[in-house]
Design a protein around this motif. Structure first.
Motif, PDB file in Angstrom:
ATOM      1  N   ARG A 240     -19.280 -38.241  -9.351  1.00 12.19           N
ATOM      2  CA  ARG A 240     -18.731 -39.542  -9.012  1.00 12.19           C
ATOM      3  C   ARG A 240     -19.792 -40.365  -8.287  1.00 12.19           C
ATOM      4  NH1 ARG A 240     -13.213 -37.336  -6.320  1.00 12.19           N
ATOM      5  NH2 ARG A 240     -14.759 -35.805  -5.570  1.00 12.19           N
ATOM      6  N   PRO A 241     -19.665 -41.695  -8.281  1.00 16.57           N
ATOM      7  CA  PRO A 241     -20.731 -42.528  -7.715  1.00 16.57           C
ATOM      8  C   PRO A 241     -21.172 -42.131  -6.314  1.00 16.57           C
ATOM      9  CG  PRO A 241     -19.189 -43.898  -8.914  1.00 16.57           C
ATOM     10  CD  PRO A 241     -18.611 -42.510  -8.910  1.00 16.57           C
ATOM     11  N   ALA A 242     -20.245 -41.759  -5.444  1.00 21.43           N
ATOM     12  CA  ALA A 242     -20.625 -41.409  -4.077  1.00 21.43           C
ATOM     13  C   ALA A 242     -21.478 -40.147  -4.019  1.00 21.43           C
ATOM     14  CB  ALA A 242     -19.367 -41.232  -3.215  1.00 21.43           C
ATOM     15  N   ALA A 243     -21.331 -39.272  -5.003  1.00 23.44           N
ATOM     16  CA  ALA A 243     -22.082 -38.011  -5.009  1.00 23.44           C
ATOM     17  C   ALA A 243     -23.433 -38.127  -5.706  1.00 23.44           C
ATOM     18  CB  ALA A 243     -21.251 -36.926  -5.688  1.00 23.44           C
ATOM     19  N   LEU A 244     -23.651 -39.197  -6.447  1.00 22.98           N
ATOM     20  CA  LEU A 244     -24.836 -39.256  -7.312  1.00 22.98           C
ATOM     21  C   LEU A 244     -26.167 -39.420  -6.577  1.00 22.98           C
ATOM     22  CD1 LEU A 244     -23.572 -41.114 -10.481  1.00 22.98           C
ATOM     23  CD2 LEU A 244     -24.559 -38.827 -10.364  1.00 22.98           C
ATOM     24  N   PRO A 245     -26.245 -40.141  -5.451  1.00 23.66           N
ATOM     25  CA  PRO A 245     -27.545 -40.154  -4.762  1.00 23.66           C
ATOM     26  C   PRO A 245     -28.007 -38.749  -4.379  1.00 23.66           C
ATOM     27  CG  PRO A 245     -26.208 -41.972  -3.986  1.00 23.66           C
ATOM     28  CD  PRO A 245     -25.312 -41.116  -4.848  1.00 23.66           C
ATOM     29  N   GLY A 246     -27.076 -37.920  -3.888  1.00 28.35           N
ATOM     30  CA  GLY A 246     -27.429 -36.534  -3.596  1.00 28.35           C
ATOM     31  C   GLY A 246     -27.792 -35.771  -4.855  1.00 28.35           C
ATOM     32  N   ALA A 247     -27.073 -36.057  -5.951  1.00 29.57           N
ATOM     33  CA  ALA A 247     -27.384 -35.405  -7.222  1.00 29.57           C
ATOM     34  C   ALA A 247     -28.766 -35.821  -7.726  1.00 29.57           C
ATOM     35  CB  ALA A 247     -26.319 -35.745  -8.257  1.00 29.57           C
ATOM     36  N   PHE A 248     -29.147 -37.070  -7.460  1.00 24.05           N
ATOM     37  CA  PHE A 248     -30.475 -37.554  -7.847  1.00 24.05           C
ATOM     38  C   PHE A 248     -31.552 -36.746  -7.120  1.00 24.05           C
ATOM     39  CE2 PHE A 248     -34.048 -40.571  -7.135  1.00 24.05           C
ATOM     40  CZ  PHE A 248     -34.393 -40.816  -8.459  1.00 24.05           C
TER      41      PHE A 248
ATOM     42  N   LEU B  40     -20.976 -49.151  -8.120  1.00 24.13           N
ATOM     43  CA  LEU B  40     -19.957 -48.460  -8.915  1.00 24.13           C
ATOM     44  C   LEU B  40     -18.843 -47.890  -8.045  1.00 24.13           C
ATOM     45  CD1 LEU B  40     -21.809 -46.434 -11.693  1.00 24.13           C
ATOM     46  CD2 LEU B  40     -20.237 -48.340 -11.995  1.00 24.13           C
ATOM     47  N   ALA B  41     -19.172 -47.511  -6.825  1.00 24.44           N
ATOM     48  CA  ALA B  41     -18.167 -46.932  -5.932  1.00 24.44           C
ATOM     49  C   ALA B  41     -17.088 -47.935  -5.552  1.00 24.44           C
ATOM     50  CB  ALA B  41     -18.831 -46.369  -4.678  1.00 24.44           C
ATOM     51  N   THR B  42     -17.346 -49.223  -5.733  1.00 26.69           N
ATOM     52  CA  THR B  42     -16.348 -50.258  -5.429  1.00 26.69           C
ATOM     53  C   THR B  42     -15.448 -50.558  -6.616  1.00 26.69           C
ATOM     54  OG1 THR B  42     -17.747 -52.137  -6.125  1.00 26.69           O
ATOM     55  CG2 THR B  42     -18.013 -51.318  -3.852  1.00 26.69           C
TER      56      THR B  42
END
Length: 335
Positions: A148-156, A196-198
């Protein structure tokens, strides 16, 4: 022992065949010919056998994709009209026995008919996603990755490190330089994710490999979605990265080609109550861009257990997927 060595061993094949026969008998069916193994990949294998009521298929995903078995069971409950309903499933073994759903859509329509066929199929897939959005908690409990968008920076960040480790001594100087450049794009990726999180569009199931060869059409014309082993939880529009990206790449289309925009708009129409069309288009483009982070990790999930040396033609797919995050087109599948 690698997955492919296990799945091709006589002991494993005998065990799987015995289970297949037992499950068929419990369903009142009987095998009428030999069991064969048409697919053997790093990430899973498939057995098939004839019966009086048509062929059946035993799918055995790898340990990291074992969520596909309970996922099929959930989809049978919440979206039965759009999927193959399992004859049997064993979550402990990680096996699912499926009926035949016909031939892939890509084999049954001509190249020129594919965009129109997708425009008919994709609203049905969107309906499935909207139904499944109510069950994200269950999907996460099965082991589907949270993209989900909130998790993707960490996934990056995870993808950057993991690709470097996966390449290991096989990385070239150019590869290492490319990974450093990608690390410099983190703020951009984070900004896309924050936008995207919004979104008013709720997170849902992303098939993550939905193309015209993973949509089955029976002789009666019934369409069913198949092969959920790459699935993640994400902004639902992320699915269009592969669906439209595959079409664009296969036939050399530009991003503004009407043959590409028709299926896209047909899909987005199913979400029309959640925002203006222009906003939904923007969200789709952003979802496809950040979805390449998920695609990188999905490739790594499949390939990393076997190692770079055993990945064959897919060796560089994780790196290429990560570099595509900032490619010219949101639909580029490779950097």
């Amino acid at each position: 022992m690698t997955n492919t060595e296990l799945w091709s061993s006589a002991a494993w094949l005998a065990s799987a065949t015995a289970w297949l026969d037992e499950r068929l008998a419990a369903a009142g069916r009987e095998r009428t010919g030999p069991v064969t193994q048409p697919h053997l990949r790093l990430w899973g294998t498939v057995l098939t056998a004839p019966t009086a009521d048509g062929p059946v298929w035993l799918k055995a995903p790898g340990p990291e994709n074992a969520f596909e078995v309970p996922l099929y069971q959930l989809l049978t409950e919440v979206a039965p009209d759009w999927i193959l309903r399992p004859i049997a499933a064993d979550a402990d073994r990680g096996w699912v026995l499926l009926p035949d759903g016909g031939r892939p859509l890509g084999e049954q329509v001509s190249e020129g008919e594919l965009p129109a066929a997708l425009a008919e199929v994709l609203p049905r897939y969107a309906e499935l996603q909207r139904e499944v959005a109510r069950h994200v908690g269950e999907l996460l409990s099965f082991g589907l990755a949270d993209m989900r968008p909130a998790a993707l920076p960490g996934a990056f960040d995870e993808a950057l490190d993991a690709v470097g480790l996966y390449l290991g001594r096989h990385a070239t100087d150019d590869d290492r330089a490319a990974l450093r450049r990608m690390a410099g794009e983190r703020a951009t990726v984070e900004a896309w994710c924050e936008r995207l999180a919004t979104s008013a569009v709720p997170a849902s199931l992303d098939h993550h490999d939905l193309h015209v060869w993973n949509v089955l059409m029976s002789e009666s014309g019934r369409l069913q979605f198949y092969d959920w082993g790459d699935s993640v939880i994400a902004h639902p529009f992320t699915t269009m990265l592969v669906t439209l990206g595959f079409l664009r790449s296969q036939y050399g289309m530009a991003d503004d080609d009407p043959r590409l925009l028709g299926p896209r708009d047909a899909y987005l129409e199913a979400f029309g109550d959640l925002g203006p069309r222009d906003e939904l288009v923007t969200e789709l483009e952003l979802a496809c861009r950040v979805g390449k982070v998920a695609r990188t990790l999905v490739w790594l999930r499949a390939l990393r257990p076997q190692g770079f040396e055993n990945a064959g033609a897919f060796q560089r797919a994780p790196l290429e997927s990560l570099l595509a995050v900032v490619a010219a087109s949101h639909l580029d599948l490779r950097g």
